[in-house]
Design an enzyme around this catalytic site. Structure first.
Site, PDB file in Angstrom:
ATOM      1  N   CYS A 130      11.646  -4.646   5.351  1.00  0.00           N
ATOM      2  CA  CYS A 130      10.287  -4.941   5.814  1.00  0.00           C
ATOM      3  C   CYS A 130      10.104  -6.455   5.992  1.00  0.00           C
ATOM      4  O   CYS A 130      10.686  -7.028   6.897  1.00  0.00           O
ATOM      5  CB  CYS A 130       9.264  -4.299   4.888  1.00  0.00           C
ATOM      6  SG  CYS A 130       7.682  -4.101   5.697  1.00  0.00           S
TER       7      CYS A 130
ATOM      8  N   HIS B 282      10.648   0.676   3.494  1.00  0.00           N
ATOM      9  CA  HIS B 282      10.929   0.370   2.091  1.00  0.00           C
ATOM     10  C   HIS B 282      11.778   1.488   1.491  1.00  0.00           C
ATOM     11  O   HIS B 282      11.215   2.446   0.964  1.00  0.00           O
ATOM     12  CB  HIS B 282       9.611   0.291   1.313  1.00  0.00           C
ATOM     13  CG  HIS B 282       8.834  -0.958   1.555  1.00  0.00           C
ATOM     14  ND1 HIS B 282       8.816  -1.997   0.665  1.00  0.00           N
ATOM     15  CD2 HIS B 282       8.054  -1.335   2.583  1.00  0.00           C
ATOM     16  CE1 HIS B 282       8.051  -2.961   1.126  1.00  0.00           C
ATOM     17  NE2 HIS B 282       7.573  -2.595   2.290  1.00  0.00           N
TER      18      HIS B 282
ATOM     19  N   GLU C 263      13.188   1.627  -1.216  1.00  0.00           N
ATOM     20  CA  GLU C 263      13.068   1.707  -2.684  1.00  0.00           C
ATOM     21  C   GLU C 263      11.862   2.547  -3.107  1.00  0.00           C
ATOM     22  O   GLU C 263      11.654   2.756  -4.302  1.00  0.00           O
ATOM     23  CB  GLU C 263      12.983   0.292  -3.285  1.00  0.00           C
ATOM     24  CG  GLU C 263      11.636  -0.394  -3.189  1.00  0.00           C
ATOM     25  CD  GLU C 263      11.306  -0.945  -1.810  1.00  0.00           C
ATOM     26  OE1 GLU C 263      12.064  -0.685  -0.851  1.00  0.00           O
ATOM     27  OE2 GLU C 263      10.266  -1.620  -1.692  1.00  0.00           O
TER      28      GLU C 263
HETATM   29  N1  GLN Z   1       3.490  -7.394   7.204  1.00  0.00           N
HETATM   30  C1  GLN Z   1       4.374  -8.054   6.288  1.00  0.00           C
HETATM   31  C2  GLN Z   1       4.937  -9.334   6.908  1.00  0.00           C
HETATM   32  O1  GLN Z   1       4.690  -9.654   7.997  1.00  0.00           O
HETATM   33  C3  GLN Z   1       5.510  -7.154   5.850  1.00  0.00           C
HETATM   34  C4  GLN Z   1       4.991  -6.000   5.026  1.00  0.00           C
HETATM   35  C5  GLN Z   1       5.971  -5.439   4.040  1.00  0.00           C
HETATM   36  O2  GLN Z   1       6.952  -6.076   3.678  1.00  0.00           O
HETATM   37  N2  GLN Z   1       5.686  -4.259   3.586  1.00  0.00           N
HETATM   38  O3  GLN Z   1       5.650 -10.042   6.280  1.00  0.00           O
END
Ligand code: GLN
Length: 182
Positions: free
Chosen positions: A61, A159, A161
């Site tokens: 992410c 994610h 995890e």
């Molecule tokens: N929207 C977040 C970003 O731009 C990422 C979100 C997440 O890691 N769940 O960094």
């Protein structure tokens, strides 16, 4: 998840903690904040260099954003460690309320992987040499790239995890092991 997959896990906050690592997970969170904190703790440049020199890294992410050479929808002065020759769009699926779960098909695994997307990015495009490992299977975002790898770098929009399924972590730990014995 990493220990379940056979690795020893250590949190990294300081420069000295980087030295002992065989691989690093860049977690979810907020890529802008992770960037600012990495700069403030004088980790940004050393970690960028170690990743460029071949430290295996797995970004989830926000971590995927941090491994991308180019980002769309970043804030002014937002920098990434880079390493993956691709463009990643931040918050691509929408706002926090648009977070969702979906099954994705992973080329490396048998059977679908249940993926949790939290204000997630998607990969807008990859350069030659970056392998697409998974795409969204259905719905309005069908076909969007959500997992990639190249050499020592692995990244997922979601994610892994958050569920009990540790296949992505095992995949990464095995790659770190292979890199260590190469
Ligand atoms: N929207 C977040 C970003 O731009 C990422 C979100 C997440 O890691 N769940 O960094």
């Amino acid at each position: 998840m990493l220990e379940g997959a056979g690795a020893r896990a250590h949190p990294v906050r300081r420069l000295s903690e980087l030295d002992a690592l065989d691989g690093i997970v860049l977690p979810g969170g907020e890529s802008t904040t992770i960037h600012k904190l990495a700069v403030a703790f004088e980790l940004f440049e050393p970690l960028r260099r170690r990743i460029a020199d071949g430290l295996p890294a797995f970004g989830t992410c926000a971590g995927m954003i941090l491994l991308a050479d180019r980002i769309e929808g970043g804030i002014a002065d937002q920098e990434t460690f880079g390493g993956l020759d691709m463009t990643v769009r931040r918050n691509a699926f929408g706002r926090q309320v648009d977070s969702f779960e979906a099954d994705v098909e992973f080329t490396a695994f048998h059977g679908p992987f249940h993926a949790v997307f939290i204000r997630a990015p998607w990969v807008e495009k990859v350069a030659d040499g970056v392998d697409v490992l998974a795409r969204v299977a259905s719905g309005p975002a069908a076909g969007r790239i959500v997992a990639v790898e190249r050499g020592h770098l692995l990244a997922t929009s979601f994610h892994p995890e958050m569920t009990g399924d540790d296949r992505v972590h095992r995949y990464f730990v095995n790659r770190v092991r292979a890199a260590g014995s190469a």
